[in-house]
Design a protein around this motif. Sequence first.
Motif, PDB file in Angstrom:
ATOM      1  N   GLY A  33     -11.492   4.571  14.647  1.00  0.00           N
ATOM      2  CA  GLY A  33     -12.796   4.716  14.004  1.00  0.00           C
ATOM      3  C   GLY A  33     -12.718   4.513  12.499  1.00  0.00           C
ATOM      4  O   GLY A  33     -13.600   3.881  11.900  1.00  0.00           O
ATOM      5  N   THR A  34     -11.668   5.043  11.890  1.00  0.00           N
ATOM      6  CA  THR A  34     -11.482   4.865  10.443  1.00  0.00           C
ATOM      7  C   THR A  34     -11.287   3.399  10.107  1.00  0.00           C
ATOM      8  O   THR A  34     -11.879   2.878   9.155  1.00  0.00           O
ATOM      9  N   ALA A  35     -10.446   2.709  10.878  1.00  0.00           N
ATOM     10  CA  ALA A  35     -10.168   1.302  10.621  1.00  0.00           C
ATOM     11  C   ALA A  35     -11.448   0.469  10.687  1.00  0.00           C
ATOM     12  O   ALA A  35     -11.657  -0.435   9.866  1.00  0.00           O
ATOM     13  N   ILE A  36     -12.317   0.782  11.623  1.00  0.00           N
ATOM     14  CA  ILE A  36     -13.578   0.045  11.744  1.00  0.00           C
ATOM     15  C   ILE A  36     -14.437   0.242  10.501  1.00  0.00           C
ATOM     16  O   ILE A  36     -15.014  -0.712   9.958  1.00  0.00           O
ATOM     17  N   LYS A  37     -14.503   1.469   9.995  1.00  0.00           N
ATOM     18  CA  LYS A  37     -15.303   1.739   8.793  1.00  0.00           C
ATOM     19  C   LYS A  37     -14.703   1.069   7.564  1.00  0.00           C
ATOM     20  O   LYS A  37     -15.434   0.576   6.690  1.00  0.00           O
ATOM     21  N   VAL A  38     -13.386   1.032   7.476  1.00  0.00           N
ATOM     22  CA  VAL A  38     -12.725   0.382   6.344  1.00  0.00           C
ATOM     23  C   VAL A  38     -13.008  -1.124   6.369  1.00  0.00           C
ATOM     24  O   VAL A  38     -13.268  -1.739   5.331  1.00  0.00           O
ATOM     25  N   LYS A  39     -12.997  -1.720   7.552  1.00  0.00           N
ATOM     26  CA  LYS A  39     -13.314  -3.151   7.664  1.00  0.00           C
ATOM     27  C   LYS A  39     -14.774  -3.414   7.292  1.00  0.00           C
ATOM     28  O   LYS A  39     -15.085  -4.432   6.652  1.00  0.00           O
ATOM     29  N   LYS A  40     -15.658  -2.511   7.664  1.00  0.00           N
ATOM     30  CA  LYS A  40     -17.066  -2.666   7.279  1.00  0.00           C
ATOM     31  C   LYS A  40     -17.211  -2.592   5.768  1.00  0.00           C
ATOM     32  O   LYS A  40     -17.981  -3.355   5.165  1.00  0.00           O
TER      33      LYS A  40
ATOM     34  N   THR B 289      -2.736  -1.692  11.245  1.00  0.00           N
ATOM     35  CA  THR B 289      -1.339  -1.292  11.424  1.00  0.00           C
ATOM     36  C   THR B 289      -0.753  -0.651  10.173  1.00  0.00           C
ATOM     37  O   THR B 289      -0.332   0.506  10.192  1.00  0.00           O
ATOM     38  N   ASP B 290      -0.745  -1.388   9.055  1.00  0.00           N
ATOM     39  CA  ASP B 290      -0.098  -0.873   7.850  1.00  0.00           C
ATOM     40  C   ASP B 290      -0.764   0.397   7.342  1.00  0.00           C
ATOM     41  O   ASP B 290      -0.101   1.414   7.108  1.00  0.00           O
ATOM     42  N   LEU B 291      -2.088   0.347   7.168  1.00  0.00           N
ATOM     43  CA  LEU B 291      -2.776   1.527   6.680  1.00  0.00           C
ATOM     44  C   LEU B 291      -2.832   2.628   7.732  1.00  0.00           C
ATOM     45  O   LEU B 291      -2.919   3.807   7.394  1.00  0.00           O
ATOM     46  N   ALA B 292      -2.745   2.239   9.000  1.00  0.00           N
ATOM     47  CA  ALA B 292      -2.673   3.254  10.057  1.00  0.00           C
ATOM     48  C   ALA B 292      -1.383   4.064   9.922  1.00  0.00           C
ATOM     49  O   ALA B 292      -1.379   5.291  10.087  1.00  0.00           O
TER      50      ALA B 292
ATOM     51  N   ALA C 276       0.813  -1.221   0.000  1.00  0.00           N
ATOM     52  CA  ALA C 276       0.000   0.000   0.000  1.00  0.00           C
ATOM     53  C   ALA C 276       0.841   1.263   0.000  1.00  0.00           C
ATOM     54  O   ALA C 276       0.325   2.356  -0.227  1.00  0.00           O
ATOM     55  N   LEU C 277       2.139   1.133   0.235  1.00  0.00           N
ATOM     56  CA  LEU C 277       2.998   2.314   0.343  1.00  0.00           C
ATOM     57  C   LEU C 277       3.376   2.835  -1.034  1.00  0.00           C
ATOM     58  O   LEU C 277       3.886   2.094  -1.876  1.00  0.00           O
ATOM     59  N   ASP C 278       3.113   4.099  -1.289  1.00  0.00           N
ATOM     60  CA  ASP C 278       3.578   4.739  -2.520  1.00  0.00           C
ATOM     61  C   ASP C 278       4.931   5.355  -2.231  1.00  0.00           C
ATOM     62  O   ASP C 278       5.033   6.443  -1.665  1.00  0.00           O
ATOM     63  N   ILE C 279       5.983   4.649  -2.615  1.00  0.00           N
ATOM     64  CA  ILE C 279       7.325   5.105  -2.243  1.00  0.00           C
ATOM     65  C   ILE C 279       7.735   6.371  -2.982  1.00  0.00           C
ATOM     66  O   ILE C 279       8.716   7.015  -2.623  1.00  0.00           O
ATOM     67  N   TYR C 280       6.997   6.733  -4.024  1.00  0.00           N
ATOM     68  CA  TYR C 280       7.342   7.932  -4.775  1.00  0.00           C
ATOM     69  C   TYR C 280       6.586   9.167  -4.293  1.00  0.00           C
ATOM     70  O   TYR C 280       6.738  10.242  -4.832  1.00  0.00           O
TER      71      TYR C 280
END
Length: 396
Positions: free
Chosen positions: A235-242, A224-227, A126-130
């Motif tokens: 709260g964001t992580a919960i919505k993304v999982k939903k 973790t990674d997207l955090a 998910a990491l955009d290294i550029y």
Amino acid sequence: MDILIEFQDNLVRQLTNTFRRYLHQKINWQQRMIAIKGPRGAGKTTLMLQHLKFDLGLPAHALYITADHTWFYTHTLLETATDWYKQGGRLLFIDEVHKYPRWSRELKNIYDGLPELQVVFSASSALDIYRGEADLSRRVISYSLAGLSFREYLLFTQEISYEVLALKDVATQHRAFSQSVLEKVQPLPHFKKYLQKGYLPIIAEGEDEYLPKLEQIINAIVDTDLAYIASYNTGTAIKVKKLLGVIAESVPFKPNVSALARKLDLSRDSVYQYLYQLRDARLLNTLVAEGKGVATLQKPDKVYLGNPNLAYALRANPDVGNLRETFLLSQLQNIAAEVLAPKSGDFLVQDFVLEVGGKGKTSAQVKDTPNYLIAADDIEMGSGQRVPLWLFGFMY
């Protein structure tokens, strides 16, 4: 530095060289700065450590570190690289670099300030290294490591080796290749297992543990990674999982962004953003229609799970038709093919229209298409334009 050297030594002690991922031989290991991106569990750490131990022979000038080590509670990445360089270090492997807050700026400083130090680092897919806070585009060569192909799965679990096939070879020489496979193994039972529990090398830790571990990986990617990468809070992580759960219930999913936004109490822009972040994290694959322009954050025409194993982790009884399409799209995406949604058929790639189905699948939907293939499941051998679905798993 002794604590880091001891950490490295503990990791390489039990490392074996019985299986190597396809990417190993594609990497130009002489480049000054190399990035290896890929989903959790794909084998990025093992790939780097195998190169360190078996290709280089654990030289005194090489060191493996991981960016989430407690060492970095009180030391910076730049400071560590500089100290290692002063001690004669000339090669530094950095795992999980996305977990270090100032990764891009300090990697740039290392590249510019320590010109004799080679750096190989791994990161989440998910990491955009550029697009970090510092420009690495002229400094780093990036490689992507996908999950296991079906070909690799057979090598990993059965120790049976086969050559990699190009898509055009799958299309034109599938009978000969299928026969060569059948001389060594019956592919269909293994393919069924692969679709359920074979995409990641963690299968080596046991079939019973595979799906629970995959669920842990999904949670770790979002929590973790997207955090780290996208500054998610709880709260964001919960919505993304939903959002992921909603998609898993009905893949291939034709997104109604307004309805999703209302259901999850999100803005339309947030839904787009999360869809594409999940895609970059390899939890989803997206498809746009033939003839549509490619624009950032445009609505995809279809959304699939990133690989068929995810369907078993997220649903009790995934639909077999969806599994077939998810498998084929994942294999095509993993060879970096441009895949579109055609007017007729399931996928358009390299001038081929692909129609996916079971052994009774006919060409009725694509018979007027000049260059089509039927990717048929539950057959060992194909004929003409009917190709065994499992053979598309031999492209990397």
